[in-house]
Structures are given as structure tokens and as C-alpha cells.
Design a protein around this motif. Structure first.
Motif, mmCIF file in Angstrom:
data_model
loop_
_atom_site.group_PDB
_atom_site.id
_atom_site.type_symbol
_atom_site.label_atom_id
_atom_site.label_comp_id
_atom_site.label_asym_id
_atom_site.label_seq_id
_atom_site.Cartn_x
_atom_site.Cartn_y
_atom_site.Cartn_z
ATOM 1 N N ARG A 1 0.819 -1.219 0.000
ATOM 2 C CA ARG A 1 0.000 0.000 0.000
ATOM 3 C C ARG A 1 0.847 1.262 0.000
ATOM 4 N N GLY A 2 2.136 1.160 0.237
ATOM 5 C CA GLY A 2 2.997 2.330 0.209
ATOM 6 C C GLY A 2 3.548 2.696 1.563
ATOM 7 N N ALA A 3 3.413 3.974 1.912
ATOM 8 C CA ALA A 3 3.962 4.464 3.176
ATOM 9 C C ALA A 3 3.038 5.532 3.760
ATOM 10 N N ARG A 4 3.091 5.642 5.052
ATOM 11 C CA ARG A 4 2.323 6.652 5.786
ATOM 12 C C ARG A 4 3.328 7.613 6.393
ATOM 13 N N ILE A 5 3.076 8.902 6.191
ATOM 14 C CA ILE A 5 3.902 9.930 6.816
ATOM 15 C C ILE A 5 3.069 10.494 7.962
ATOM 16 N N VAL A 6 3.462 10.165 9.188
ATOM 17 C CA VAL A 6 2.764 10.679 10.368
ATOM 18 C C VAL A 6 3.379 12.027 10.705
ATOM 19 N N LEU A 7 2.537 13.036 10.856
ATOM 20 C CA LEU A 7 2.997 14.390 11.148
ATOM 21 C C LEU A 7 2.516 14.808 12.528
ATOM 22 N N VAL A 8 3.391 15.446 13.283
ATOM 23 C CA VAL A 8 3.040 16.004 14.588
ATOM 24 C C VAL A 8 3.442 17.468 14.561
ATOM 25 N N GLY A 9 2.446 18.334 14.719
ATOM 26 C CA GLY A 9 2.709 19.765 14.723
ATOM 27 C C GLY A 9 3.308 20.220 16.038
ATOM 28 N N GLU A 10 3.905 21.398 16.012
ATOM 29 C CA GLU A 10 4.471 21.973 17.244
ATOM 30 C C GLU A 10 3.392 22.206 18.291
ATOM 31 N N ASP A 11 2.143 22.351 17.852
ATOM 32 C CA ASP A 11 1.034 22.549 18.784
ATOM 33 C C ASP A 11 0.465 21.230 19.303
ATOM 34 N N GLY A 12 1.064 20.099 18.887
ATOM 35 C CA GLY A 12 0.617 18.789 19.350
ATOM 36 C C GLY A 12 -0.414 18.133 18.448
ATOM 37 N N ALA A 13 -0.944 18.869 17.469
ATOM 38 C CA ALA A 13 -1.901 18.279 16.535
ATOM 39 C C ALA A 13 -1.190 17.246 15.679
ATOM 40 N N TRP A 14 -1.903 16.193 15.303
ATOM 41 C CA TRP A 14 -1.276 15.181 14.479
ATOM 42 C C TRP A 14 -2.176 14.826 13.307
ATOM 43 N N GLY A 15 -1.535 14.348 12.269
ATOM 44 C CA GLY A 15 -2.234 13.941 11.069
ATOM 45 C C GLY A 15 -1.309 13.062 10.256
ATOM 46 N N ASP A 16 -1.774 12.646 9.106
ATOM 47 C CA ASP A 16 -0.915 11.839 8.263
ATOM 48 C C ASP A 16 -1.259 12.036 6.794
ATOM 49 N N VAL A 17 -0.325 11.672 5.960
ATOM 50 C CA VAL A 17 -0.515 11.657 4.520
ATOM 51 C C VAL A 17 0.022 10.333 3.996
#
Length: 110
Positions: free
Chosen positions: A42-58
Motif C-alpha cells: 500500500r505504500g507508506a504513511r507519513i505521520v505528522l506532529v505539529g508543534e502545537d501537538g496536533a497530528w495527522g498523516d498523509v
């Protein structure tokens, strides 16, 4: 020895689009750090964590494209989603209700 590996132009375009999304996320959240996770075919997941603690992924179609995207975006990338990195994530009521679904009113195994 110099790295002479060529990047497929289509992969470069995909990485550039992802880098733009990552950069937008970082701008919206005061900066960001990430982790690339292999998902098999399926590929790869890029998990992102913002400086404000919010998280998401692409999602990226491959680990190579994901790594190129985070490099182009200029964010710090962690090799592991370890305790120090995970501690930066701030969860809200939605995440807590999802994590506690089985224990609090979720389906039972009876």
C-alpha cells in the motif's frame, strides 16, 4: 562515491505535491516533525506532529517517495515513533473516545 541514483520524474512530482501538503500542515501548526512508516504494498504513511501537538498523516505510494517528500518539505524526520516523539502528540476527546471504544460502551466479546 557520489550518489548517482536518478529519481523518476513522476516520483519527483508526487513527492513535490506531498511536500507542499506537509509544508502547509507545518505552517498551520507552527512547525512539524514526522515519521515514515512502511505499509507494505500500500505504500507508506507519513505521520505528522505539529508543534502545537496536533497530528495527522498523509499517504505516499512508496517509502522512497515519502522520504523524498519529507526531505523536500524540510521537516525533522524520526526513524522511530518512540516515546519522546509520541509525547508531543496532544489528543482530544474524539481520540480518547475512539481508543476507549471497547472498554466504554463499545462492542463486547460475550
Amino acid at each position: 562515491m557520489a550518489d548517482t541514483q536518478q529519481v523518476d520524474p513522476k516520483d519527483g512530482q508526487k513527492a513535490a505535491k506531498l511536500a507542499k501538503r506537509i509544508g502547509g500542515y507545518a505552517k498551520e501548526h507552527g512547525g512539524a516533525e514526522g515519521h515514515v512508516e512502511y505499509l507494505g504494498q500500500r505504500g507508506a504513511r507519513i505521520v505528522l506532529v505539529g508543534e502545537d501537538g496536533a497530528w495527522g498523516d498523509v499517504h505516499a505510494p512508496s517509502v522512497e517517495i515519502a522520504r523524498l517528500a519529507v526531505e523536500k518539505a524540510g521537516i525533522t524526520v524520526h526513524e522511530q515513533f518512540d516515546g519522546d516523539f509520541a509525547a508531543k502528540v496532544r489528543t482530544g476527546p474524539y481520540e480518547w473516545s475512539r481508543m476507549a471504544g471497547i472498554q466504554v460502551g463499545g462492542p463486547s466479546n460475550d
